[in-house]
Scaffold this motif. Structure first.
Motif, short mmCIF file in Angstrom:
data_model
loop_
_atom_site.label_atom_id
_atom_site.label_comp_id
_atom_site.label_asym_id
_atom_site.label_seq_id
_atom_site.Cartn_x
_atom_site.Cartn_y
_atom_site.Cartn_z
N ILE A 51 0.87 -1.19 0.00
CA ILE A 51 0.00 0.00 0.00
C ILE A 51 0.90 1.23 0.00
O ILE A 51 1.83 1.34 0.81
N PHE A 52 0.60 2.15 -0.92
CA PHE A 52 1.45 3.33 -1.10
C PHE A 52 1.01 4.46 -0.16
O PHE A 52 -0.12 4.92 -0.23
N ARG A 53 1.90 4.86 0.70
CA ARG A 53 1.75 6.02 1.59
C ARG A 53 0.44 5.99 2.39
O ARG A 53 -0.29 6.99 2.47
N LEU A 54 0.19 4.83 2.95
CA LEU A 54 -1.06 4.58 3.67
C LEU A 54 -1.30 5.57 4.81
O LEU A 54 -2.36 6.20 4.91
N GLN A 55 -0.29 5.70 5.68
CA GLN A 55 -0.45 6.58 6.84
C GLN A 55 -0.67 8.04 6.39
O GLN A 55 -1.51 8.75 6.94
N ASP A 56 0.05 8.47 5.35
CA ASP A 56 -0.09 9.86 4.86
C ASP A 56 -1.50 10.11 4.35
O ASP A 56 -2.06 11.19 4.56
N MET A 58 -4.24 8.56 5.39
CA MET A 58 -5.16 8.59 6.52
C MET A 58 -5.02 9.90 7.31
O MET A 58 -5.99 10.41 7.85
N GLU A 59 -3.80 10.44 7.31
CA GLU A 59 -3.62 11.74 7.99
C GLU A 59 -4.32 12.85 7.20
O GLU A 59 -4.89 13.76 7.78
N ARG A 60 -4.27 12.76 5.87
CA ARG A 60 -4.97 13.77 5.07
C ARG A 60 -6.48 13.65 5.27
O ARG A 60 -7.19 14.66 5.32
N LEU A 61 -6.96 12.42 5.43
CA LEU A 61 -8.40 12.23 5.70
C LEU A 61 -8.78 12.98 6.97
O LEU A 61 -9.81 13.66 7.04
N HIS A 62 -7.93 12.88 7.98
CA HIS A 62 -8.18 13.59 9.24
C HIS A 62 -8.20 15.10 9.04
O HIS A 62 -9.05 15.81 9.57
N ARG A 63 -7.24 15.59 8.24
CA ARG A 63 -7.20 17.06 8.01
C ARG A 63 -8.45 17.51 7.26
O ARG A 63 -9.04 18.54 7.57
N SER A 64 -8.88 16.71 6.27
CA SER A 64 -10.08 17.07 5.50
C SER A 64 -11.30 17.09 6.43
O SER A 64 -12.11 18.03 6.37
N ALA A 65 -11.42 16.08 7.29
CA ALA A 65 -12.56 16.02 8.20
C ALA A 65 -12.55 17.24 9.13
O ALA A 65 -13.59 17.86 9.39
N GLY A 66 -11.37 17.60 9.59
CA GLY A 66 -11.23 18.72 10.52
C GLY A 66 -11.75 20.03 9.94
O GLY A 66 -12.37 20.83 10.64
N VAL A 67 -11.52 20.23 8.65
CA VAL A 67 -11.95 21.48 8.00
C VAL A 67 -13.47 21.65 8.15
O VAL A 67 -13.97 22.76 8.33
N TYR A 68 -14.21 20.53 8.08
CA TYR A 68 -15.67 20.60 8.13
C TYR A 68 -16.25 20.20 9.49
O TYR A 68 -17.47 19.97 9.59
N SER A 69 -15.37 20.08 10.50
CA SER A 69 -15.82 19.61 11.82
C SER A 69 -16.59 18.30 11.73
O SER A 69 -17.55 18.07 12.46
N SER A 75 -8.26 6.90 14.77
CA SER A 75 -7.00 7.59 14.47
C SER A 75 -6.50 7.13 13.10
O SER A 75 -6.91 6.08 12.59
N ALA A 76 -5.57 7.90 12.57
CA ALA A 76 -4.98 7.53 11.27
C ALA A 76 -4.34 6.15 11.38
O ALA A 76 -4.42 5.34 10.45
N LYS A 77 -3.73 5.90 12.51
CA LYS A 77 -3.06 4.61 12.71
C LYS A 77 -4.08 3.47 12.74
O LYS A 77 -3.86 2.41 12.14
N GLU A 78 -5.19 3.71 13.43
CA GLU A 78 -6.23 2.66 13.48
C GLU A 78 -6.79 2.39 12.08
O GLU A 78 -7.05 1.24 11.71
N LEU A 79 -6.98 3.45 11.31
CA LEU A 79 -7.52 3.27 9.95
C LEU A 79 -6.51 2.55 9.06
O LEU A 79 -6.90 1.74 8.21
N ALA A 80 -5.24 2.83 9.27
CA ALA A 80 -4.21 2.16 8.49
C ALA A 80 -4.22 0.66 8.82
O ALA A 80 -4.19 -0.19 7.91
N SER A 81 -4.30 0.32 10.10
CA SER A 81 -4.33 -1.11 10.47
C SER A 81 -5.60 -1.77 9.95
O SER A 81 -5.57 -2.92 9.49
N ALA A 82 -6.72 -1.05 10.03
CA ALA A 82 -7.99 -1.60 9.53
C ALA A 82 -7.88 -1.92 8.04
O ALA A 82 -8.42 -2.92 7.56
N THR A 83 -7.18 -1.06 7.30
CA THR A 83 -7.03 -1.27 5.85
C THR A 83 -6.25 -2.55 5.57
O THR A 83 -6.64 -3.35 4.70
#
Ligand code: PMP
Length: 308
Positions: A51-56, A58-69, A75-83
């Protein structure tokens, strides 16, 4: 794209059969585009799936979510393990696409999305090969402008943003092109409907800066690092439409598209003959080597799915 992917979908922490992964029709995101997502690739190589840049991602997903509350309860780590677990459960061995999505659930017609609004997170996987067929794509400059930070921020990878990409794509396909390039509100080049853009002039590489009208592409960032490691100068600055007509080489970067050479813009042939130029070729070949686990110094960009 297949209508059915792996047998299971990861849905709020559980593995649910694809057929059972459903949402109510009153789901807020269906009505208002209140979802954020990612597109990630898994590459079959060397008897494994990387998987290419998995953690990165998931971190961007968090930043995107944050913009819209939009609250994201993993966590990004949990999502990476889930994947990784999901791909194992789906027995995925071939190259694939991974789509994590966090969306607002039942929230009536209330536009006030807050951290306490109900949200759900899913991860979907399906086999996936090339996005653009053939070498060198024909692009046009869209008559649609790219959305802007002052309206719906392109830096967040949000579902609603893609209506703008869809308008541009429909126009380009109607007119016989493979992809469209959108200008920002000041008339400079921003990005393609689903990719970032680079051009090469006299051996130097240029790409629009990401002030307010393009996504912080992970492939873009990877291409910049690869280009610099190969010894090229990369400059982020405003790029005018006309520079596209004068470029020696143009290439697009994106998870789905990977690194793809542009053969013409609005009918203007790129470079001498529209063929992939040496700079694009060098970066693309290095990218392909990296994602197929062939470059030791970039192995930290890859997450193996299977224990070998
Ligand atoms: N811009 C847009 C609008 C996109 O949809 C994408 C694809 N995610 C990109 C750029 C490229 O981003 P990435 O390299 O992270 O896939």
């Amino acid at each position: 794209m297949k209508e059915k992917g792996g047998e299971f979908v990861w849905f709020d922490g559980k593995f649910v059969k694809w057929e059972d992964a459903k949402v109510p029709v009153f789901t807020h995101a269906l009505h208002y585009g209140t979802a954020v997502f990612e597109g990630i690739r898994g590459y079959a190589a060397k008897n494994n799936l990387y998987i290419f840049r998995l953690q990165d991602h998931m971190e961007r997903l968090h930043r995107s979510a944050g913009v819209y509350s939009i609250s994201l309860n993993y966590s990004a780590k949990e999502l990476a393990s889930a994947t990784v677990e999901l791909l194992q459960k789906n027995k995925m061995k071939e190259s694939c696409y991974i789509r994590p999505l966090t969306f607002v659930g039942l929230h009536g017609i209330d536009l006030n999305v807050t951290k306490s609004s109900p949200t759900h997170t899913v991860i979907i996987t399906f086999p996936f090969a090339k996005y653009f067929k053939g070498e060198g794509i024909k692009v046009c400059v869209s008559s649609w402008r790219r959305i802007n930070d002052s309206t719906t921020p392109p830096l967040a990878k949000a579902a609603g943003n893609y209506l703008n990409s869809i308008m541009a794509t429909q126009e380009s396909k109607r007119n016989g092109y493979d992809e469209s390039i959108l200008l920002d509100l000041s008339g400079n080049v921003s990005e393609a409907s689903g990719e970032n853009i680079f051009l090469v002039r006299r051996g130097k590489i240029y790409t629009p800066h990401l002030a307010d009208s393009a996504l912080e592409g992970i492939t873009r960032e990877s291409a910049i690092k690869i280009a610099k490691d190969l010894g090229y100068e990369v400059t982020e600055r405003p790029i005018s439409r006309t520079e596209l007509y004068m470029a020696d080489e143009i290439f697009l970067t994106g998870t789905a598209a990977e690194i793809v050479s542009v053969s013409s813009v609005d009918g203007h042939v790129v470079g001498n003959n529209g063929k992939e130029g040496p700079v694009t070729k060098g970066i693309r070949e290095m990218y392909e080597k990296i994602v197929s686990a062939g470059a030791k110094e970039y192995m930290n960009w890859l997450t193996p799915v299977w224990q070998t």
